[in-house]
Design a protein around this motif. Structure first.
Motif, mmCIF file in Angstrom:
data_model
loop_
_atom_site.group_PDB
_atom_site.id
_atom_site.type_symbol
_atom_site.label_atom_id
_atom_site.label_comp_id
_atom_site.label_asym_id
_atom_site.label_seq_id
_atom_site.Cartn_x
_atom_site.Cartn_y
_atom_site.Cartn_z
ATOM 1 N N THR A 548 0.832 -1.209 0.000
ATOM 2 C CA THR A 548 0.000 0.000 0.000
ATOM 3 C C THR A 548 0.864 1.256 0.000
ATOM 4 N N HIS A 549 2.114 1.091 0.479
ATOM 5 C CA HIS A 549 3.065 2.216 0.469
ATOM 6 C C HIS A 549 4.336 1.767 -0.233
ATOM 7 N N LEU A 550 4.729 2.483 -1.272
ATOM 8 C CA LEU A 550 5.925 2.135 -2.036
ATOM 9 C C LEU A 550 7.149 2.810 -1.424
ATOM 10 N N GLU A 551 8.207 2.027 -1.203
ATOM 11 C CA GLU A 551 9.449 2.593 -0.667
ATOM 12 C C GLU A 551 10.049 3.571 -1.682
ATOM 13 N N GLU A 552 10.846 4.516 -1.177
ATOM 14 C CA GLU A 552 11.367 5.587 -2.031
ATOM 15 C C GLU A 552 12.152 5.062 -3.228
ATOM 16 N N VAL A 554 11.772 2.443 -4.965
ATOM 17 C CA VAL A 554 10.969 1.813 -6.032
ATOM 18 C C VAL A 554 9.746 2.667 -6.403
ATOM 19 N N LEU A 555 9.574 3.812 -5.772
ATOM 20 C CA LEU A 555 8.383 4.634 -5.991
ATOM 21 C C LEU A 555 8.225 5.026 -7.462
ATOM 22 N N ARG A 556 9.195 5.736 -7.996
ATOM 23 C CA ARG A 556 9.078 6.166 -9.392
ATOM 24 C C ARG A 556 9.053 4.976 -10.360
ATOM 25 N N PRO A 557 9.984 4.003 -10.227
ATOM 26 C CA PRO A 557 9.920 2.868 -11.145
ATOM 27 C C PRO A 557 8.559 2.162 -11.145
ATOM 28 N N ALA A 558 7.970 1.987 -9.964
ATOM 29 C CA ALA A 558 6.685 1.273 -9.885
ATOM 30 C C ALA A 558 5.562 2.082 -10.535
ATOM 31 N N LEU A 559 5.500 3.377 -10.256
ATOM 32 C CA LEU A 559 4.436 4.203 -10.824
ATOM 33 C C LEU A 559 4.604 4.367 -12.333
ATOM 34 N N VAL A 560 5.847 4.508 -12.787
ATOM 35 C CA VAL A 560 6.091 4.608 -14.230
ATOM 36 C C VAL A 560 5.742 3.292 -14.908
ATOM 37 N N ALA A 561 6.043 2.164 -14.262
ATOM 38 C CA ALA A 561 5.687 0.856 -14.823
ATOM 39 C C ALA A 561 4.167 0.747 -14.985
ATOM 40 N N ARG A 562 3.437 1.167 -13.986
ATOM 41 C CA ARG A 562 1.968 1.159 -14.075
ATOM 42 C C ARG A 562 1.492 2.045 -15.229
ATOM 43 N N PHE A 563 2.077 3.224 -15.319
ATOM 44 C CA PHE A 563 1.712 4.163 -16.388
ATOM 45 C C PHE A 563 1.964 3.553 -17.764
#
Length: 637
Positions: A548-552, A554-563
């Motif tokens: 539910t909370h992304l560590e710093e 992996v935050l951008r990589p995870a959100l960009v992957a979703r995008f």
């Protein structure tokens, strides 16, 4: 007290020679269960010398320095006033009292080094400070300046080893100040420490004295480079490191492979600062000097001798490490060129390219000026070889495909060299890092390529070198590496899909694409989606729940992957309405995740500003598109 006789003096000199032999030669063969046997014997001899010196005549006004020392904490600040006193006050170095004091101080120095060598640091510090206290009675002169510097070098090393960096800095900077002032005011070859206990017929020549004195100052610079590095003064550290390496070559006092590795490491500093000429020079020198270590022993020779086997492994490893530094040089040079030439969507800006080419002539002139003012490595034997190696790769940013390819080929050659040692079997992490650098070389070369089909082939080479390894790696032991590979593969397939889309847009519309092209396009979309999803799944907990909370990290990589997964689903081409609907719903779901996560975690928005803006837009547009498709499907039913 009695004066020292010739016979007594010869006995002292013989004891000192024996102590040196025990320390430098015999100690190498001490048994593992008694590793300091010879050094303890040397210490006994040094103590006997100390007692003998103290039993002889004491000059007027002199008080003996305490061989037993005190409890004063050693410290030194390099201030001008202190330096002035060192050169102006105290016994003259050539006076009987000054000579005797220097000899006592030298014995304390050797005892201090002996204690440090046997891991008795406090006792070592005490003896070295006794040496310093004795020297306080003398003014700096030809007879003792070398001892002044050696003592401070050793105290600098001692305090650096205790992570007391500023303490070490004080001693070493004072040592440097003494050297510089002495060379300015006198400069004659000074007495070496061994000459305090050498008979007249065995005194060193002027040339030998000078070389040993210069080597002592080279050590000062070497240790200061480390101190400045630890203090975060990287530019100053690099300057001292560069000067140290140059002095070692001039004095012919260096181990070829150690020198080469230090030069290669220094190159990485210059490269990150955009100082490619210096970086290239360091690497060229490293390659040439490493060759002085000789040929790598054959496998047959290595099997017959344990020493040859160890030498073979060390030479191969260190030369492979230098090759990896060359790879980084080529990679960063290409990356910086890409940054200088790309437009706001990451493509080659041809107008900017022409402008930079017009400036190239000026850069070439500046390079020549810079070369003349730079501190160059080498001697008569190596200078031409270093210059010849430099000519094989540019130190200017490549501005077109031909120039970029030349840099790429040099980097690729060193990739081959590095992989010969860092095999997958035994060096998993190193081998994969080299492959990732090789992939990056292809990625940047593709940026310079105008032909889209050829660009696709370059990206396909990246996939071929990474995909099998990614799928075979054990995720339990190599999770972080697998994540990197998954993401890079996803990005590579995504790039290939964009290139195919660019080709499609050059035609009238996607309806005119043949089935083979559509199949290829969808295959690239699906492959990119698969690897982005694998990356996202690697973030799940053991019970399969997404955090539910992304560590710093992996935050951008995870959100960009979703995008990108959302974008890829919307790009898939299908003639079947139900498939179209599924793809649009999957796309909407991933866009909504990006928006909702940033709403729940407002601090995350800054990491994905452009992706968030587009996601919000698509969350508003896609429901309309989905409803229109549903209406058409209902009408057709």
């Amino acid at each position: 007290m009695a004066s020292i006789s010739s016979e007594q003096w010869n006995e002292i000199c013989e004891k000192f020679t024996n102590a040196q032999n025990l320390t430098d030669v015999k100690s190498r063969n001490d048994p593992k269960n008694d590793p300091f046997r010879s050094k303890y014997k040397a210490r006994d001899l040094l103590r006997e010398i100390h007692c003998s010196l103290k039993s002889f005549e004491v000059g007027d006004g002199e008080e003996d320095g305490g061989a037993q020392g005190g409890d004063q904490r050693s410290s030194e600040q390099p201030v001008d006033g202190q330096l002035e006193e060192m050169f102006e006050r105290g016994f003259g170095g050539d006076s009987p009292t000054g000579q005797r004091t220097a000899r006592l101080a030298a014995v304390e120095y050797y005892l201090g080094v002996n204690h440090v060598d046997t891991e008795e640091l406090s006792a070592g510090e005490e003896c070295l400070m006794n040496c310093m206290k004795l020297l306080e009675k003398c003014r700096v002169s030809t007879e003792n300046v070398s001892l002044f510097i050696h003592a401070r070098n050793q105290l600098g090393i001692l305090w650096a080893g205790r992570d007391e960096t500023e303490m070490a800095q004080g001693f070493l900077e004072t040592a440097e100040a003494i050297y510089l002032r002495y060379m300015k005011e006198d400069g004659s070859p000074p007495t070496d420490l061994v000459e305090y206990f050498t008979t007249n017929e065995k005194m060193l020549t002027h040339q030998e004295k000078n070389k040993k004195f210069e080597l002592a100052y080279t050590h000062t610079m070497y240790y200061l480079a480390q101190v400045y590095q630890n203090l975060g003064q990287t530019e100053r550290a690099a300057t001292y490191c560069h000067s140290t390496l140059q002095r070692q070559l001039q004095l012919n006092q260096f181990s070829p492979m150690e020198w080469a590795l230090n030069a290669a490491t220094l190159s990485q500093y210059y490269i990150t600062k955009g100082r490619y000429m210096e970086g290239r020079h360091c690497l060229s020198a490293a390659t040439v000097i490493s060759g002085l270590a000789g040929e790598v022993p054959s496998e047959a020779a290595a099997q017959e001798s344990e020493i040859e086997s160890e030498r073979r492994d060390q030479l191969r490893q260190k030369r492979a490490e230098i090759a990896r530094c060359w790879i980084k040089y080529c990679l960063i040079l290409l990356e910086d060129a890409k940054k200088a030439l790309e437009d706001n969507i990451g493509e080659l800006d041809t107008d900017l390219q022409e402008e930079l080419k017009r400036k190239r002539r000026l850069e070439l002139e500046e390079e020549e000026k810079g070369r003349k003012s730079a501190l160059l490595f080498g001697s008569e034997d190596t200078f031409d070889s270093i210059a010849s190696l430099e000519e094989k790769v540019s130190c200017l940013l490549p501005l077109d495909f031909t120039e970029a390819r030349n840099v790429f080929l040099v980097g690729q050659n060193y990739v081959t060299q590095a992989k010969e040692y860092f095999l997958m079997d035994g060096y998993v992490t190193d081998h994969i890092e080299i492959l990732q650098d090789h992939s990056a070389l292809f990625r940047i070369l593709a940026f310079f390529e105008e032909d889209i089909e050829r660009r696709c082939k370059m990206h396909k080479r990246r996939v071929d070198m990474l995909e099998t390894i990614c799928l075979e790696l054990n995720s339990q032991y190599y999770l972080m590496i697998r994540r990197q590979l998954m993401y890079e593969l996803a990005d590579t397939y995504n790039e290939m899909m964009d290139l195919k889309l660019t080709l499609a847009n050059r035609q009238a519309d996607t309806q005119s694409l043949d089935n083979h092209t559509i199949k290829k396009f969808n295959s690239l979309c699906s492959a990119a989606t698969k690897y982005y999803q694998m990356f996202l799944d690697s973030l799940r907990s053991p019970d399969g729940k997404f955090p539910t909370h992304l560590e710093e990290e992996v935050l951008r990589p995870a959100l960009v992957a979703r995008f990108r997964v959302a974008r890829l689903h919307s790009r898939l081409i299908s003639s079947l309405p139900h498939t179209q609907l599924d793809n649009l719903n999957n796309s909407l779901e991933n866009y909504k995740y990006v928006v909702e996560y940033c709403e729940a975690h407002p601090e995350a928005a800054a990491a994905v500003e452009s992706e968030l803006e587009l996601s919000k837009e698509m969350v508003g547009l896609l429901p309309l598109k989905i409803n229109r498709l549903k209406a058409r499907m209902a009408a057709n039913n």
